[in-house]
Scaffold this active site. Structure first.
Site, mmCIF file in Angstrom:
data_model
loop_
_atom_site.group_PDB
_atom_site.id
_atom_site.type_symbol
_atom_site.label_atom_id
_atom_site.label_comp_id
_atom_site.label_asym_id
_atom_site.label_seq_id
_atom_site.Cartn_x
_atom_site.Cartn_y
_atom_site.Cartn_z
ATOM 1 N N VAL A 48 0.816 -1.202 0.000
ATOM 2 C CA VAL A 48 0.000 0.000 0.000
ATOM 3 C C VAL A 48 0.854 1.259 0.000
ATOM 4 O O VAL A 48 0.419 2.337 -0.435
ATOM 5 C CB VAL A 48 -0.952 -0.015 1.221
ATOM 6 C CG1 VAL A 48 -0.167 0.147 2.523
ATOM 7 C CG2 VAL A 48 -2.037 1.037 1.117
ATOM 8 N N LYS A 49 2.099 1.155 0.449
ATOM 9 C CA LYS A 49 2.979 2.316 0.555
ATOM 10 C C LYS A 49 3.438 2.841 -0.797
ATOM 11 O O LYS A 49 3.970 3.956 -0.882
ATOM 12 C CB LYS A 49 4.190 1.978 1.428
ATOM 13 C CG LYS A 49 3.852 1.669 2.878
ATOM 14 C CD LYS A 49 3.286 2.868 3.603
ATOM 15 C CE LYS A 49 3.123 2.616 5.092
ATOM 16 N NZ LYS A 49 2.626 3.798 5.809
ATOM 17 N N ASP A 50 3.248 2.063 -1.859
ATOM 18 C CA ASP A 50 3.571 2.573 -3.198
ATOM 19 C C ASP A 50 2.769 3.835 -3.504
ATOM 20 O O ASP A 50 3.205 4.685 -4.282
ATOM 21 C CB ASP A 50 3.237 1.522 -4.259
ATOM 22 C CG ASP A 50 4.228 0.377 -4.286
ATOM 23 O OD1 ASP A 50 5.104 0.328 -3.405
ATOM 24 O OD2 ASP A 50 4.129 -0.472 -5.190
ATOM 25 N N ARG A 51 1.593 3.946 -2.901
ATOM 26 C CA ARG A 51 0.704 5.074 -3.199
ATOM 27 C C ARG A 51 1.263 6.405 -2.719
ATOM 28 O O ARG A 51 0.882 7.461 -3.243
ATOM 29 C CB ARG A 51 -0.661 4.834 -2.553
ATOM 30 C CG ARG A 51 -1.431 3.636 -3.109
ATOM 31 C CD ARG A 51 -2.736 3.447 -2.355
ATOM 32 N NE ARG A 51 -3.490 2.290 -2.824
ATOM 33 C CZ ARG A 51 -4.435 2.323 -3.771
ATOM 34 N NH1 ARG A 51 -4.726 3.486 -4.356
ATOM 35 N NH2 ARG A 51 -5.080 1.226 -4.131
#
Length: 472
Positions: A48-51
């Protein structure tokens, strides 16, 4: 032709999938809410941290805080580093990521694969300690010319990224029918941003936060835990406490066990924080079913699965690591040593512990071994009694045979001259797992202790016999 201009264009748009098997714990399918998992591990960097990586970098560029040739420095549990590293690779920035040493070796290796430098810091120090990964990152950002620290814990681009992407995706994918949002919480950016958007669409949506035991976010006392990337020992600025309606606190053991279940039963290779989030969703579903009855089946849960399991092969999916950290249930996990000893003594007429004396003749000690059919004994320096304080060594059938075969005269020496090191002591109320941890090495036996007195000797053969009888 269909293609993306860069890997960054593929961030977000992760699908929803229904959880069908781990939800069997809830009872009848007809009475359950629909529980949908948002698969954030399908982002290019696997979480989710790619966002948040690109938005934080672009905001810094606009504000003049990050310039060409600059260095990005960030304290991270790994996943935010991956998101930043992807964007930095395309934009040509140098990266230094500071991590706590509890993070998996896979996460460290992935960051280095992008060309980043990794600095490890001790886990069990307070955030204000100069050794903490927060403090080390701040120091590097201060001392390195051209450095910029995105600081995911205080950077509101973290929260806004989820308000702009994650929340709208959930609303659109569920056609506005979502009733519950469940997420494990670290910086708080995911749950806060997604909840802000969803609550604008429907103020009645219920938001559930999943938190490890030992995290202050849910009101617990700060202490070490093994789950990575979630929970905190302080309150980040990116977390809005007003969005969480209910907290569910999850132990390491339960979180790791559920993550493995999600992988094996749902076919979704899950990370540790997925186990935490899914357990919180199931807990909330039970509560809803108890309160709303059949109307619970009208609810639509979306639980965010933050990352996948590839970064945890050396830990979560390593049985030896799991056992060493008390996370994998074993045969002896709930059986106490004194229970084994009680069963072992049943119908056997011999002392609780057979003890040799340092002044005793070796030949006489051998006779004791034969008389009681045992293979080793603790040795006491006391002339009488067998208090733990007097145990100074041990003798074993194997060691005595080796020495006596080469020198038969040894049988006339004293036990004190030929004894070996004392056997390890373990509390009689401990579980068999603790005895196994000692016996799985080179230790032939352990002495169980109750108070100041030995309560028995446990050997490898004792454990084998126990397992054999348990199976029969």
């Amino acid at each position: 032709m269909q293609y993306a201009e860069s890997i960054l264009d593929l961030v977000g748009g992760t699908p929803l999938v229904r959880l069908n098997r781990v939800t069997r714990d809830l009872g009848s399918t007809a009475d359950q809410p629909l529980i949908l998992a948002k698969l954030e591990m399908l982002n290019p960097g696997g979480s989710v941290k790619d966002r948040i990586g690109l938005p934080m970098i672009e905001a810094a560029e606009r504000d003049g805080m990050l310039k060409p040739g600059g260095t990005i420095i960030e304290p991270t549990s790994g996943n935010t580093g991956h998101g930043l590293a992807i964007a930095a690779a395309l934009k040509g920035y140098r990266c230094i990521f500071v991590m706590a040493d509890k993070q998996s070796s896979e996460k460290q290796a992935i960051l280095r694969a992008y060309g980043a430098e990794v600095v490890l810091c001790p886990t069990n120090v307070p955030p204000e300690s100069p050794e903490s990964y927060y403090s080390v990152a701040a120091r590097l950002a201060r001392d390195i010319p051209g450095a910029f620290k995105p600081d995911q814990y205080w950077n509101l681009e973290n929260t806004l990224a989820h308000e702009r992407t994650t929340g709208p995706e959930i609303w659109e994918q569920t056609e506005g029918r979502v009733t519950h949002l469940v997420a494990s919480v670290g910086t708080g950016g995911t749950i806060s941003g997604a909840a802000h958007y969803l609550r604008e669409k429907n103020a009645e949506i219920r938001v559930i936060g999943a938190d490890p035991e030992g995290s202050v976010l849910s009101g617990d006392t700060a202490r070490p835990y093994l789950q990575e990337g979630i929970g905190e020992d302080f309150f980040p600025g990116t977390y809005d406490p007003a969005v969480v309606d209910r907290w569910v606190r999850i132990s390491d053991r339960d979180a790791f066990a559920m993550a493995r279940r999600v992988t094996r039963e749902e076919g979704i290779l899950a990370g540790e924080s997925t186990g935490t989030a899914v357990l919180a969703a199931l807990d909330e579903a039970r509560l809803l079913m108890a309160e709303a009855g059949r109307r619970a089946a009208e609810a639509v849960f979306v639980v965010i699965l933050p990352d996948g399991g590839k970064s945890y092969m050396s830990k979560l999916y390593n049985d030896e690591w799991m056992r060493a950290n008390g996370l994998l249930a074993t045969t002896g996990a709930v059986v106490r040593i004194d229970e084994l000893l009680e069963g072992h003594r049943h119908g056997v007429d011999r002392p609780v512990v057979v003890v040799a004396r340092t002044t005793q003749r070796v030949g006489d000690a051998i006779a004791l071994l034969q008389e009681y059919g045992i293979s080793q004994m603790p040795v006491s320096e006391d002339a009488e009694g067998d208090a733990v304080a007097g145990l100074v060594g041990s003798i074993s059938e194997k060691a005595l045979l080796d020495r006596a075969y080469r020198d038969p005269s040894i049988v006339d020496r004293t036990v004190g001259e030929v004894m070996e090191s004392p056997l390890p002591l373990v509390d009689a109320s401990a579980t068999l797992d603790e005895a196994f941890a000692l016996l799985s090495g080179g230790t032939p036996a352990v002495v169980a202790v109750a108070g100041e007195q030995p309560a028995g000797v446990v050997t490898k053969l004792d454990l084998l016999e126990y397992l054999s009888h348990r199976r029969s």
